[in-house]
Motif scaffolding. Structure first.
Motif, PDB file in Angstrom:
ATOM      1  N   THR A 109      14.055  -8.733 -76.003  1.00 17.71           N
ATOM      2  CA  THR A 109      15.322  -7.548 -76.723  1.00 17.71           C
ATOM      3  C   THR A 109      16.163  -7.891 -78.158  1.00 17.71           C
ATOM      4  OG1 THR A 109      14.923  -6.230 -74.061  1.00 17.71           O
ATOM      5  CG2 THR A 109      16.162  -5.089 -75.614  1.00 17.71           C
ATOM      6  N   ASN A 110      17.008  -8.359 -77.364  1.00 16.99           N
ATOM      7  CA  ASN A 110      17.689  -9.080 -78.719  1.00 16.99           C
ATOM      8  C   ASN A 110      16.957  -9.515 -79.791  1.00 16.99           C
ATOM      9  OD1 ASN A 110      20.660  -9.690 -79.170  1.00 16.99           O
ATOM     10  ND2 ASN A 110      19.906 -11.718 -78.846  1.00 16.99           N
ATOM     11  N   HIS A 111      15.712 -10.151 -79.470  1.00 23.69           N
ATOM     12  CA  HIS A 111      15.490 -11.261 -80.479  1.00 23.69           C
ATOM     13  C   HIS A 111      14.598  -9.783 -81.466  1.00 23.69           C
ATOM     14  CE1 HIS A 111      16.022 -14.947 -80.124  1.00 23.69           C
ATOM     15  NE2 HIS A 111      15.668 -14.528 -78.541  1.00 23.69           N
ATOM     16  N   ALA A 112      14.005  -8.708 -80.328  1.00 21.02           N
ATOM     17  CA  ALA A 112      13.453  -7.245 -81.220  1.00 21.02           C
ATOM     18  C   ALA A 112      13.927  -6.381 -82.228  1.00 21.02           C
ATOM     19  CB  ALA A 112      12.796  -6.378 -80.247  1.00 21.02           C
ATOM     20  N   LEU A 113      15.467  -6.412 -81.880  1.00 23.51           N
ATOM     21  CA  LEU A 113      16.354  -5.616 -82.280  1.00 23.51           C
ATOM     22  C   LEU A 113      16.940  -6.072 -83.507  1.00 23.51           C
ATOM     23  CD1 LEU A 113      18.419  -3.709 -79.233  1.00 23.51           C
ATOM     24  CD2 LEU A 113      16.126  -2.831 -80.675  1.00 23.51           C
ATOM     25  N   SER A 114      17.461  -7.265 -83.570  1.00 26.69           N
ATOM     26  CA  SER A 114      17.269  -8.012 -84.548  1.00 26.69           C
ATOM     27  C   SER A 114      16.476  -7.835 -85.632  1.00 26.69           C
ATOM     28  CB  SER A 114      18.012  -9.360 -84.430  1.00 26.69           C
ATOM     29  OG  SER A 114      18.254  -9.945 -85.180  1.00 26.69           O
ATOM     30  N   ARG A 115      15.301  -8.038 -85.770  1.00 23.26           N
ATOM     31  CA  ARG A 115      14.371  -8.386 -86.036  1.00 23.26           C
ATOM     32  C   ARG A 115      14.077  -6.900 -86.776  1.00 23.26           C
ATOM     33  NH1 ARG A 115       8.229 -11.030 -85.834  1.00 23.26           N
ATOM     34  NH2 ARG A 115       8.386 -10.362 -88.388  1.00 23.26           N
ATOM     35  N   LEU A 116      14.455  -5.460 -86.124  1.00 22.79           N
ATOM     36  CA  LEU A 116      14.256  -4.656 -86.442  1.00 22.79           C
ATOM     37  C   LEU A 116      14.910  -3.920 -87.166  1.00 22.79           C
ATOM     38  CD1 LEU A 116      13.151  -2.424 -83.128  1.00 22.79           C
ATOM     39  CD2 LEU A 116      12.070  -3.039 -85.439  1.00 22.79           C
ATOM     40  N   ARG A 117      16.639  -4.518 -86.886  1.00 22.38           N
ATOM     41  CA  ARG A 117      17.546  -4.598 -87.757  1.00 22.38           C
ATOM     42  C   ARG A 117      17.350  -4.740 -89.537  1.00 22.38           C
ATOM     43  NH1 ARG A 117      20.924  -5.900 -83.744  1.00 22.38           N
ATOM     44  NH2 ARG A 117      21.499  -4.429 -82.231  1.00 22.38           N
ATOM     45  N   THR A 118      17.073  -6.349 -89.700  1.00 25.11           N
ATOM     46  CA  THR A 118      15.751  -6.828 -90.697  1.00 25.11           C
ATOM     47  C   THR A 118      15.314  -6.263 -91.324  1.00 25.11           C
ATOM     48  OG1 THR A 118      16.826  -8.968 -89.708  1.00 25.11           O
ATOM     49  CG2 THR A 118      15.542  -8.889 -92.024  1.00 25.11           C
ATOM     50  N   LEU A 119      13.968  -5.532 -90.812  1.00 26.46           N
ATOM     51  CA  LEU A 119      12.854  -5.384 -91.071  1.00 26.46           C
ATOM     52  C   LEU A 119      13.008  -4.503 -91.497  1.00 26.46           C
ATOM     53  CD1 LEU A 119      10.416  -6.128 -88.280  1.00 26.46           C
ATOM     54  CD2 LEU A 119      10.398  -7.289 -91.037  1.00 26.46           C
ATOM     55  N   ALA A 120      13.686  -3.284 -91.241  1.00 24.62           N
ATOM     56  CA  ALA A 120      14.255  -1.699 -91.334  1.00 24.62           C
ATOM     57  C   ALA A 120      15.304  -1.087 -90.986  1.00 24.62           C
ATOM     58  CB  ALA A 120      13.605  -0.475 -90.951  1.00 24.62           C
ATOM     59  N   PRO A 121      16.384  -1.817 -91.945  1.00 23.69           N
ATOM     60  CA  PRO A 121      18.211  -1.138 -91.935  1.00 23.69           C
ATOM     61  C   PRO A 121      18.741  -0.165 -92.139  1.00 23.69           C
ATOM     62  CG  PRO A 121      17.595  -2.978 -94.606  1.00 23.69           C
ATOM     63  CD  PRO A 121      15.826  -1.906 -93.622  1.00 23.69           C
ATOM     64  N   GLU A 122      17.505   1.090 -92.651  1.00 28.46           N
ATOM     65  CA  GLU A 122      17.874   2.087 -92.639  1.00 28.46           C
ATOM     66  C   GLU A 122      17.368   3.324 -91.096  1.00 28.46           C
ATOM     67  OE1 GLU A 122      13.278   1.799 -94.011  1.00 28.46           O
ATOM     68  OE2 GLU A 122      15.408   0.554 -93.867  1.00 28.46           O
TER      69      GLU A 122
END
Length: 170
Positions: free
Chosen positions: A146-159
């Protein structure tokens, strides 16, 4: 003896939730239909056992997850990155539709395990323990994925950061 009527009633009652979960895992309507169909066929073949287990929806969700991973392992697509993002849809779309598209694209770039964790935790609203049980992993793995996924989502789609932060807080 197979309880066809019980299976039909179950599918009719739960189809919207199961379809949504399949769509979020698969990332497309056609793939979701195939994924859900495969899961329902497996459940129908063993419906007496599945329905006797107590929570057939959880059992089918687990089948969905395992089918999704099995399909992914068979196909192994390579991700091709580009310097230029694709054009977004016309300006007449609502903010919600744009947000949905951005989320779909970001989810598609997660690993299957990360996508499954996000779908199960935040779209299916399952606890960490239940998510771990569905995925056949430990609670610690669910937390780290979950931590890795949310971090990656923040990077992939900052909006999406504001949306993700609201989900983490809740």
């Amino acid at each position: 003896m197979v309880d066809e009527e019980g299976f039909r009633e179950f599918v009719q009652a739960r189809l919207p939730r199961l379809s949504r979960a399949a769509y979020l895992l698969a990332g497309g309507h056609a793939q979701a239909e195939d994924l859900l169909q495969a899961a329902l066929i497996k459940a129908a073949l063993h419906w007496a056992k599945v329905s006797a287990a107590g929570d057939p929806e959880a059992y089918i969700r687990k089948i969905l997850y395992h089918e999704h991973v099995r399909t992914w392992r068979r196909r192994r697509f390579l991700e091709h990155t580009t310097d230029v993002l694709p054009e977004t849809a016309g300006g007449d779309e609502t903010d919600r539709a744009v947000l949905r598209l951005v989320l779909e694209q970001a989810l598609a770039k997660l690993t299957p395990k990360q996508r499954a964790v996000v779908v199960l935790r935040y779209f299916e609203d399952l606890s960490e323990a239940v998510t771990a049980q569905v995925m056949g992993t430990s609670v610690g793995t669910v937390k780290s994925q979950t931590n890795h996924a949310l971090s990656r989502l923040r990077t992939l789609a900052p909006e999406l950061a504001e949306l993700v932060e609201m989900e983490v807080r809740s």
